[in-house]
Design an enzyme around this catalytic site. Structure first.
Site, PDB file in Angstrom:
ATOM      1  CB  SER A   1      -0.929  -0.069   1.220  1.00  0.00           C
ATOM      2  OG  SER A   1      -1.967   0.833   1.123  1.00  0.00           O
TER       3      SER A   1
ATOM      4  CG  ASP B   1      -6.534  -3.942  -3.124  1.00  0.00           C
ATOM      5  OD1 ASP B   1      -7.320  -3.005  -2.873  1.00  0.00           O
ATOM      6  OD2 ASP B   1      -5.308  -3.899  -2.863  1.00  0.00           O
TER       7      ASP B   1
ATOM      8  CG  HIS C   1      -5.752  -2.403   0.446  1.00  0.00           C
ATOM      9  ND1 HIS C   1      -4.800  -2.460  -0.554  1.00  0.00           N
ATOM     10  CD2 HIS C   1      -5.254  -1.541   1.379  1.00  0.00           C
ATOM     11  CE1 HIS C   1      -3.783  -1.671  -0.228  1.00  0.00           C
ATOM     12  NE2 HIS C   1      -4.021  -1.110   0.936  1.00  0.00           N
TER      13      HIS C   1
END
Lengths: 373, 196
Positions: free
Chosen positions: A148, A315, A348
């Site tokens: 991320s 995601d 995610h």
């Protein structure tokens, strides 16, 4: 990983930040796992995501209920194998887990920085991490790894210090956020700003807590880290009490509400609101290629390392399409790259979870990183 | 190693950039990397193969050939190889065009459906051929676009593709005399070195 103890490094040399303001001195809290080899070639840097910190693996006390946030991936026999690698994990500047940030004392005023803490960009973290590397005697990382927002830092490392990174691993990441993505961050920020306890950021002096706002910010964020599927499987439409025919008198009706409220309140107890605003802003402004004529191929032409890019099928906050953009730019730039899109239902959050194929591919790549030492 | 792969390496220049479409577990690309120091990239969609190939230290990108190769710039590789995958893609002709756009030269290998055993199976027994190397039933097979040596050369002719060299692999390991004399009937695998 067993018991680990955080360490602190104090830096007196001012760091000029991307916003133009200098930070006269600062402290970074970090943990290390494994042993640094004699030629200091086996070091790995872990860059944390929005709400992460230095405690990535192991436990602090024997009775800790949960290990560090990436314990699934760091440890003996795990993808980032501490039998081979020396792993460094820090809390970023601006954080609220021990590194200098909005809750630290501003030496100029003697009070907490609060909302006056300088604006940070991912590159500021990268430069401060480079100083930590200097301090530890690490000239070149065997790999810089992050998921991320952490993946953004890892990619920035490959451009800012091309000769100090051998491998860059960017998991569930992106070269920049989309408008939709920024929009979710803005809702989170507005939730905090509109909490009367926020007191324009001076809640520490004001002796108030913007816990409602911060909790709400986390609830919004949390929904975007999960997939529709994952939420359906975890909670479905179950009620906590009562029936779907008659409803319930409980203040919390559906299971999913209970979960979100719990996540929100837990988070607001352990996180600082100003840090949350600072970190989401760094996310929003991150744009890998902006200074390279908005051309990611031109940007990656500056890199010297090999890349592993991973994404997860469900995601939608950092979708596989964003990872493919990274991969395509790397291919066009002629950089060595491996890419896998992991089939996973968890959205995610998958990058934190022990999904077999994810761990297999990650381990296979790290095997290579280790073999090249 | 499969015979077709052993042949291909003669056409690969040491140190060149090689793109391997449908690279499987990376065995061939690893050999090219070790013996010929190529700068290789493999594309694959099978999850287990991707992991195996990455653990060989190769650069592997998960990509479905049927979704195109538009992410690869023109002439960005010295050689694009596609071994035993032509018959498994949705649009073999478009993949060929893309290969020739991306690579200065290309190598393609495919099973020859004109081989006498195939003809025998279909002609005498009236059944779709099933063999040791192609052990699939017609309704459940990755191989959806079979062609013969002649079919392929006709396609090259129609598209203006230049055949630099061809090699035929027969049933025997020895110099396949029958296969090179009457490839359409005796070659089991055809190997083409092509360019535009």
């Amino acid at each position: 990983m067993g018991l680990v103890t955080p360490q602190r490094a104090h830096f007196e040399e001012p760091l000029t930040l991307a916003c133009g303001r200098p930070l006269a001195n600062y402290e970074l809290i970090y943990e290390t796992y494994g042993e640094l080899n004699s030629n200091k070639s086996n070091a790995i840097l872990i860059c944390h995501a929005l709400s992460g910190h230095h405690h990535a693996a192991g436990i602090h006390r024997e009775d800790d209920k949960r290990p560090g946030w990436w314990d699934e991936c760091i440890g003996p026999g795990k993808p980032i194998d501490t039998k081979r690698f020396f792993v460094v994990s820090l809390n970023n500047l601006g954080g609220c887990h021990g590194s200098t940030g909005p809750t630290s004392i501003n030496p100029a005023t003697g009070k907490a920085w609060g909302p006056d803490f300088p604006i940070l960009r991912a590159r500021d973290w990268v430069h401060s991490q480079a100083r930590l590397a200097d301090r530890l005697g690490i000239d070149c990382w065997a790999a810089v790894i992050g998921g991320s927002l952490g993946g953004m830092q890892a990619m920035r490392w490959s451009l800012e210090y091309p000769d100090r990174v051998k491998h860059c691993v960017a998991i569930a990441s992106a070269m920049k956020l989309s408008a939709q993505n920024i929009a979710f961050n803005e809702i989170a920020r507005q939730a905090i700003l509109s909490d009367p306890g926020f007191a324009e950021g001076y809640y520490l002096e004001n002796n108030s807590v913007p816990d409602k706002g911060l909790g709400l910010a986390r609830m919004v964020g949390h929904i975007t880290y999960l997939s529709d599927d994952a939420m359906a499987r975890k909670f479905g439409r179950s009620l906590r009490t009562g029936t779907l025919e008659t409803g319930t008198d409980d203040s919390i009706e559906f299971q999913v509400e209970s979960y979100l409220r719990y996540q929100g309140s837990q988070f607001s107890e352990s996180f600082d609101a100003n840090t949350y605003i600072l970190m989401t802003r760094a996310l929003d402004y991150f744009d890998l290629a902006r200074e390279y004529g908005d051309d990611p191929v031109a940007a990656f032409a500056h890199a010297n390392c090999s890349f592993l890019v991973l994404s997860f099928s469900t995601d939608w906050r950092f979708s596989p399409a964003r990872s493919r953009e990274i991969v395509n730019a790397l291919i066009a730039a002629g950089r060595p790259v491996s890419y896998a899109e992991i089939e996973a239902n968890e959205g995610h959050d998958a990058f934190l979870l022990p999904i077999p194929r994810y761990l297999d591919v990650f381990s296979a790549y790290m095997q290579r990183v280790g073999d090249e030492l | 190693m499969r015979l077709d792969l052993a042949h291909i390496q003669r056409w690969i220049n040491p140190g060149s950039r090689v793109l391997d479409l449908g690279c499987g577990n990376g065995e061939f690309l690893q050999m090219l990397q070790e013996k010929h120091q190529v700068d290789g990239l493999g594309l694959e969609i099978d999850p287990d193969d991707i992991t195996k190939a990455i653990s060989r230290g190769l650069n592997i990108v998960e990509q479905n050939l049927d979704k195109g190769l538009a992410n690869f710039p023109d002439q960005s590789f010295d050689t694009v190889v596609m071994a035993h995958a032509l018959q498994a893609v949705h649009y073999p002709d478009r993949v060929l065009d893309e290969m020739l756009r991306i690579g200065r030269q290309c190598v393609v290998t495919f099973p020859n459906f004109g081989h006498w055993r195939c003809r025998l199976s279909l002609g005498a027994h009236g059944r779709m051929p099933v063999s040791k190397s192609m052990p699939f039933s017609w309704y459940d097979t990755p191989n959806i676009h079979f062609c013969t040596v002649q079919d392929f050369e006709q396609l090259c002719h129609d598209k203006g593709i230049k055949i630099l060299e061809r090699e035929m692999v027969g049933n025997t390991k020895r110099k396949p005399l029958l296969a090179s004399s009457w490839p359409n009937l005796f070659a089991t695998t055809a190997i083409y070195h092509i360019t535009r």
